[in-house]
Design a protein around this motif. Structure first.
Motif, PDB file in Angstrom:
ATOM      1  N   VAL A 218       0.835  -1.202   0.000  1.00  0.00           N
ATOM      2  CA  VAL A 218       0.000   0.000   0.000  1.00  0.00           C
ATOM      3  C   VAL A 218       0.871   1.254   0.000  1.00  0.00           C
ATOM      4  CG1 VAL A 218      -1.666   1.346   1.333  1.00  0.00           C
ATOM      5  CG2 VAL A 218      -1.954  -1.127   1.111  1.00  0.00           C
ATOM      6  N   GLU A 219       1.989   1.225   0.777  1.00  0.00           N
ATOM      7  CA  GLU A 219       2.891   2.377   0.820  1.00  0.00           C
ATOM      8  C   GLU A 219       3.516   2.641  -0.544  1.00  0.00           C
ATOM      9  OE1 GLU A 219       6.789   3.990   3.335  1.00  0.00           O
ATOM     10  OE2 GLU A 219       5.892   2.039   3.773  1.00  0.00           O
ATOM     11  N   GLN A 220       3.906   1.575  -1.229  1.00  0.00           N
ATOM     12  CA  GLN A 220       4.458   1.732  -2.571  1.00  0.00           C
ATOM     13  C   GLN A 220       3.433   2.344  -3.522  1.00  0.00           C
ATOM     14  OE1 GLN A 220       5.897  -2.106  -3.777  1.00  0.00           O
ATOM     15  NE2 GLN A 220       7.524  -2.165  -2.234  1.00  0.00           N
ATOM     16  N   MET A 221       2.190   1.943  -3.382  1.00  0.00           N
ATOM     17  CA  MET A 221       1.130   2.487  -4.228  1.00  0.00           C
ATOM     18  C   MET A 221       0.867   3.956  -3.904  1.00  0.00           C
ATOM     19  SD  MET A 221      -1.582  -0.659  -4.509  1.00  0.00           S
ATOM     20  CE  MET A 221      -1.098  -2.210  -5.282  1.00  0.00           C
TER      21      MET A 221
ATOM     22  N   GLN B  50       1.086   7.041  -6.361  1.00  0.00           N
ATOM     23  CA  GLN B  50       0.023   8.030  -6.492  1.00  0.00           C
ATOM     24  C   GLN B  50       0.581   9.453  -6.411  1.00  0.00           C
ATOM     25  OE1 GLN B  50      -3.195   7.985  -7.104  1.00  0.00           O
ATOM     26  NE2 GLN B  50      -3.722  10.101  -6.543  1.00  0.00           N
ATOM     27  N   GLN B  51       1.524   9.665  -5.480  1.00  0.00           N
ATOM     28  CA  GLN B  51       2.117  10.992  -5.320  1.00  0.00           C
ATOM     29  C   GLN B  51       2.881  11.411  -6.573  1.00  0.00           C
ATOM     30  OE1 GLN B  51       4.677  11.392  -1.904  1.00  0.00           O
ATOM     31  NE2 GLN B  51       5.255  13.488  -2.405  1.00  0.00           N
ATOM     32  N   ARG B  52       3.686  10.500  -7.118  1.00  0.00           N
ATOM     33  CA  ARG B  52       4.431  10.815  -8.329  1.00  0.00           C
ATOM     34  C   ARG B  52       3.496  11.081  -9.507  1.00  0.00           C
ATOM     35  NH1 ARG B  52       7.711   6.521  -6.419  1.00  0.00           N
ATOM     36  NH2 ARG B  52       6.864   5.105  -8.004  1.00  0.00           N
TER      37      ARG B  52
ATOM     38  N   VAL C 127      16.969  37.828  -5.026  1.00  0.00           N
ATOM     39  CA  VAL C 127      15.511  37.789  -5.066  1.00  0.00           C
ATOM     40  C   VAL C 127      15.084  36.614  -5.930  1.00  0.00           C
ATOM     41  CG1 VAL C 127      13.431  38.966  -5.873  1.00  0.00           C
ATOM     42  CG2 VAL C 127      15.171  40.248  -4.641  1.00  0.00           C
ATOM     43  N   THR C 128      14.176  35.802  -5.402  1.00  0.00           N
ATOM     44  CA  THR C 128      13.642  34.656  -6.133  1.00  0.00           C
ATOM     45  C   THR C 128      12.151  34.862  -6.341  1.00  0.00           C
ATOM     46  OG1 THR C 128      15.275  33.154  -5.154  1.00  0.00           O
ATOM     47  CG2 THR C 128      13.300  32.156  -6.105  1.00  0.00           C
ATOM     48  N   CYS C 129      11.725  34.800  -7.605  1.00  0.00           N
ATOM     49  CA  CYS C 129      10.304  34.885  -7.930  1.00  0.00           C
ATOM     50  C   CYS C 129       9.769  33.460  -8.086  1.00  0.00           C
ATOM     51  CB  CYS C 129      10.080  35.682  -9.208  1.00  0.00           C
ATOM     52  SG  CYS C 129       8.326  35.919  -9.611  1.00  0.00           S
ATOM     53  N   ILE C 130       8.713  33.145  -7.341  1.00  0.00           N
ATOM     54  CA  ILE C 130       8.124  31.807  -7.354  1.00  0.00           C
ATOM     55  C   ILE C 130       6.751  31.881  -8.020  1.00  0.00           C
ATOM     56  CG2 ILE C 130       7.374  29.854  -5.945  1.00  0.00           C
ATOM     57  CD1 ILE C 130       9.263  31.000  -3.743  1.00  0.00           C
ATOM     58  N   LEU C 131       6.574  31.113  -9.087  1.00  0.00           N
ATOM     59  CA  LEU C 131       5.304  31.040  -9.800  1.00  0.00           C
ATOM     60  C   LEU C 131       4.652  29.701  -9.473  1.00  0.00           C
ATOM     61  CD1 LEU C 131       3.527  32.585 -11.879  1.00  0.00           C
ATOM     62  CD2 LEU C 131       4.657  31.237 -13.660  1.00  0.00           C
ATOM     63  N   LYS C 132       3.433  29.747  -8.923  1.00  0.00           N
ATOM     64  CA  LYS C 132       2.752  28.522  -8.490  1.00  0.00           C
ATOM     65  C   LYS C 132       1.400  28.403  -9.172  1.00  0.00           C
ATOM     66  CE  LYS C 132       1.418  25.901  -4.374  1.00  0.00           C
ATOM     67  NZ  LYS C 132       1.438  25.869  -2.882  1.00  0.00           N
ATOM     68  N   HIS C 133       1.117  27.200  -9.674  1.00  0.00           N
ATOM     69  CA  HIS C 133      -0.174  26.927 -10.295  1.00  0.00           C
ATOM     70  C   HIS C 133      -1.120  26.342  -9.253  1.00  0.00           C
ATOM     71  CE1 HIS C 133      -2.984  24.720 -13.083  1.00  0.00           C
ATOM     72  NE2 HIS C 133      -2.995  25.939 -13.594  1.00  0.00           N
ATOM     73  N   ARG C 134      -2.416  26.510  -9.460  1.00  0.00           N
ATOM     74  CA  ARG C 134      -3.398  26.075  -8.466  1.00  0.00           C
ATOM     75  C   ARG C 134      -3.389  24.567  -8.235  1.00  0.00           C
ATOM     76  NH1 ARG C 134      -8.048  28.445 -12.101  1.00  0.00           N
ATOM     77  NH2 ARG C 134      -7.847  27.149 -13.969  1.00  0.00           N
ATOM     78  N   GLN C 135      -2.820  23.783  -9.168  1.00  0.00           N
ATOM     79  CA  GLN C 135      -2.731  22.338  -8.959  1.00  0.00           C
ATOM     80  C   GLN C 135      -1.449  21.933  -8.241  1.00  0.00           C
ATOM     81  OE1 GLN C 135      -5.157  20.963 -12.961  1.00  0.00           O
ATOM     82  NE2 GLN C 135      -3.939  19.452 -11.866  1.00  0.00           N
ATOM     83  N   GLY C 136      -0.624  22.924  -7.862  1.00  0.00           N
ATOM     84  CA  GLY C 136       0.480  22.638  -6.956  1.00  0.00           C
ATOM     85  C   GLY C 136       1.875  22.726  -7.523  1.00  0.00           C
ATOM     86  N   HIS C 137       2.043  22.675  -8.844  1.00  0.00           N
ATOM     87  CA  HIS C 137       3.393  22.719  -9.405  1.00  0.00           C
ATOM     88  C   HIS C 137       3.932  24.148  -9.350  1.00  0.00           C
ATOM     89  CE1 HIS C 137       6.788  21.278 -11.730  1.00  0.00           C
ATOM     90  NE2 HIS C 137       6.681  22.341 -12.515  1.00  0.00           N
ATOM     91  N   THR C 138       5.245  24.283  -9.091  1.00  0.00           N
ATOM     92  CA  THR C 138       5.876  25.593  -9.007  1.00  0.00           C
ATOM     93  C   THR C 138       7.136  25.646  -9.863  1.00  0.00           C
ATOM     94  OG1 THR C 138       7.258  25.030  -7.090  1.00  0.00           O
ATOM     95  CG2 THR C 138       5.063  25.910  -6.640  1.00  0.00           C
ATOM     96  N   ASP C 139       7.519  26.863 -10.216  1.00  0.00           N
ATOM     97  CA  ASP C 139       8.783  27.118 -10.892  1.00  0.00           C
ATOM     98  C   ASP C 139       9.329  28.417 -10.305  1.00  0.00           C
ATOM     99  OD1 ASP C 139      10.932  26.847 -12.521  1.00  0.00           O
ATOM    100  OD2 ASP C 139       9.887  27.294 -14.402  1.00  0.00           O
ATOM    101  N   SER C 140      10.630  28.652 -10.454  1.00  0.00           N
ATOM    102  CA  SER C 140      11.216  29.848  -9.846  1.00  0.00           C
ATOM    103  C   SER C 140      12.398  30.349 -10.668  1.00  0.00           C
ATOM    104  CB  SER C 140      11.660  29.583  -8.402  1.00  0.00           C
ATOM    105  OG  SER C 140      12.695  28.615  -8.362  1.00  0.00           O
ATOM    106  N   VAL C 141      12.687  31.636 -10.513  1.00  0.00           N
ATOM    107  CA  VAL C 141      13.827  32.283 -11.146  1.00  0.00           C
ATOM    108  C   VAL C 141      14.472  33.193 -10.103  1.00  0.00           C
ATOM    109  CG1 VAL C 141      14.518  34.048 -12.814  1.00  0.00           C
ATOM    110  CG2 VAL C 141      13.011  32.208 -13.527  1.00  0.00           C
ATOM    111  N   SER C 142      15.814  33.193 -10.041  1.00  0.00           N
ATOM    112  CA  SER C 142      16.543  34.024  -9.079  1.00  0.00           C
ATOM    113  C   SER C 142      17.515  34.958  -9.795  1.00  0.00           C
ATOM    114  CB  SER C 142      17.323  33.155  -8.081  1.00  0.00           C
ATOM    115  OG  SER C 142      16.454  32.367  -7.308  1.00  0.00           O
ATOM    116  N   LEU C 143      17.642  36.165  -9.266  1.00  0.00           N
ATOM    117  CA  LEU C 143      18.639  37.124  -9.719  1.00  0.00           C
ATOM    118  C   LEU C 143      19.249  37.768  -8.482  1.00  0.00           C
ATOM    119  CD1 LEU C 143      16.806  38.952 -12.677  1.00  0.00           C
ATOM    120  CD2 LEU C 143      18.707  37.338 -12.864  1.00  0.00           C
ATOM    121  N   GLU C 144      20.484  38.248  -8.592  1.00  0.00           N
ATOM    122  CA  GLU C 144      21.121  38.892  -7.447  1.00  0.00           C
ATOM    123  C   GLU C 144      21.916  40.100  -7.902  1.00  0.00           C
ATOM    124  OE1 GLU C 144      25.104  36.069  -7.051  1.00  0.00           O
ATOM    125  OE2 GLU C 144      23.334  35.613  -5.838  1.00  0.00           O
TER     126      GLU C 144
END
Length: 254
Positions: free
Chosen positions: A42-45, A49-51, A128-145
């Motif tokens: 069950v744990e493997q399943m 499911q998470q992946r 500074v890191t800008c984080i873009l998040k979608h309502r289904q949970g996936h995120t992406d980010s970009v950093s500049l200094e």
């Protein structure tokens, strides 16, 4: 006298079968539990499911971002830079953080996105890191200094805030893949780059001619404000390095 015991109907704990796809990891896990699957199985399943959910969230993110980029998003340059230097009058416009947010915000929200910034400072270096998040949970980010903007008459807090705002603007543009557009800027992008390079070279030349620390400080204050306003971080850092090297040279000569 007899007492009749009425049993309350038991609440359904599992999700209705018609709401869980049979070929999904959750559907297979429910079927396995009914057939006496072990805890390890069950744990493997559950990991499967998470992946699976993460992959679905990433696909939804990519689809939504593609839909966002089909929108007619325009960042209008409202900030005017207008001054007269040795090479004549310099006049152009650039966007501020509020212009970028006003342009991309509605379209991002329409397609299920939210964004935020994280700021980290180590001595004078600000990231500074800008984080873009979608309502289904996936995120992406970009950093500049960049270093704190010490040009002009800014105190320490103002210098930090100026750089943070600058990096917020550029990271939000980078993560969303948009660029600034002038009211009538056919060819203006290359023109602005040439203006920035000319200003950089002009002020670096002034740095080279400075004979005292006092004169160098004046050049740093005036030139830093002018070059910073062009929104070209590379030119600003080149000017700042020239000032730093010259300051070291004048200090050692004393």
């Amino acid at each position: 006298m007899s007492t009749e015991i009425i049993e309350a109907p038991q609440r359904e704990l599992a999700a209705p079968a018609d709401q869980v796809p049979a070929n999904s990891p959750m559907g297979m896990m429910m079927a396995a539990m009914k057939q006496g699957a072990t805890l390890d199985q069950v744990e493997q399943m559950m990991n499967l499911q998470q992946r699976w959910e993460e992959r679905e969230a990433e696909k939804a993110f990519n689809d939504a971002l593609a839909a966002f980029k089909s929108e007619a998003v325009e960042i209008i340059k409202r900030k005017t830079v207008d001054f007269t230097g040795k090479n004549g009058r310099t006049h152009y416009k650039h966007a501020e953080l509020s212009d970028v947010v006003e342009a991309v915000g509605p379209a991002l929200s329409k397609h299920g996105f939210a964004w935020s910034w994280k700021t980290h400072q180590e001595k004078d270096l600000i990231r500074v890191t800008c984080i873009l998040k979608h309502r289904q949970g996936h995120t992406d980010s970009v950093s500049l200094e960049a270093n704190a903007d010490q040009s002009g008459s800014k105190n320490n807090i103002q210098a930090i805030a100026s750089t943070v705002t600058y990096l917020q603007r550029h990271t939000l543009k980078a993560i969303t893949g948009v660029s600034e557009k002038g009211d009538d800027d056919d060819g203006l992008g290359s023109a602005n780059s040439k203006i920035s390079a000319d200003l950089r070279d002009e002020w670096i030349s002034e740095v080279a001619k400075a004979e005292t620390l006092e004169r160098l400080e004046t050049i740093w204050q005036e030139g830093g404000n002018v070059i910073y306003a062009t929104n070209n971080l590379a030119d600003y850092n080149a000017f700042k390095k020239a000032v730093s090297d010259k300051k070291k040279m004048l200090t050692e000569a004393q």
